[in-house]
Design a protein around this motif. Structure first.
Motif, short mmCIF file in Angstrom:
data_model
loop_
_atom_site.label_atom_id
_atom_site.label_comp_id
_atom_site.label_asym_id
_atom_site.label_seq_id
_atom_site.Cartn_x
_atom_site.Cartn_y
_atom_site.Cartn_z
N VAL A 1 0.85 -1.19 0.00
CA VAL A 1 0.00 0.00 0.00
C VAL A 1 0.89 1.25 0.00
N LYS A 2 0.51 2.22 -0.82
CA LYS A 2 1.24 3.48 -0.85
C LYS A 2 0.87 4.30 0.38
N VAL B 1 -2.74 4.72 2.77
CA VAL B 1 -2.67 3.90 3.98
C VAL B 1 -3.95 3.98 4.81
N GLU B 2 -4.67 5.09 4.72
CA GLU B 2 -5.91 5.23 5.50
C GLU B 2 -6.90 4.12 5.18
N SER B 3 -6.96 3.69 3.92
CA SER B 3 -7.90 2.63 3.54
C SER B 3 -7.56 1.31 4.23
N VAL B 4 -6.30 1.03 4.45
CA VAL B 4 -5.87 -0.18 5.14
C VAL B 4 -6.13 -0.06 6.64
N THR C 1 1.72 -6.29 5.72
CA THR C 1 1.51 -5.18 4.79
C THR C 1 2.81 -4.40 4.62
N THR C 2 3.16 -4.15 3.37
CA THR C 2 4.33 -3.36 3.05
C THR C 2 3.87 -1.95 2.69
N LEU C 3 4.43 -0.95 3.37
CA LEU C 3 4.12 0.44 3.11
C LEU C 3 5.13 0.97 2.11
N LEU C 4 4.65 1.42 0.95
CA LEU C 4 5.51 1.94 -0.10
C LEU C 4 5.73 3.43 0.12
N LEU D 1 -4.32 6.57 14.66
CA LEU D 1 -3.26 5.66 14.22
C LEU D 1 -2.45 6.27 13.08
N GLU D 2 -3.12 6.91 12.15
CA GLU D 2 -2.41 7.52 11.02
C GLU D 2 -1.47 8.63 11.50
N SER D 3 -1.92 9.42 12.45
CA SER D 3 -1.08 10.47 13.01
C SER D 3 0.17 9.89 13.69
N GLU D 4 -0.03 8.85 14.47
CA GLU D 4 1.11 8.18 15.13
C GLU D 4 2.06 7.58 14.10
N LEU D 5 1.51 7.02 13.03
CA LEU D 5 2.34 6.44 11.98
C LEU D 5 3.24 7.50 11.35
N HIS D 6 2.68 8.66 11.07
CA HIS D 6 3.48 9.74 10.49
C HIS D 6 4.59 10.19 11.43
#
Length: 84
Positions: free
Chosen positions: A4-5, A9-12, A32-35, A61-66
């Protein structure tokens, strides 16, 4: 294994049931591999690096990921999209 790009990533992340623990999110997304602009990273491993024990929402989760992504992950190193 899923790829996933970063821009999608939000969709995943939306596939998880929230609230979710760090451990469960990392396990469920471990295949899952993040591209990224500078290569690729394992999404589960990135989530494990987060300082949060629990995520209340996709946005959380997306905020923490960034916060755990390397600076080069989103484009040219040290370039600001807002200048110029």
């Amino acid at each position: 294994m899923t790829d996933v790009k970063l821009s999608r990533v939000e969709s995943v992340l939306a596939d998880l049931e929230y609230p979710v623990t760090n451990e469960r999110a990392a396990t469920e997304l471990g295949a899952t591999t993040l591209l990224l602009a500078d290569g690729e990273r394992n999404l589960g491993a990135l989530i494990e690096q987060s300082g949060s024990d629990r995520f209340e929402s996709v946005e959380d989760l997306e905020s923490e990921l960034h916060n755990v992504l390397p600076r080069e992950a989103v484009g040219e190193p040290y370039q600001s999209e807002g200048e110029g």
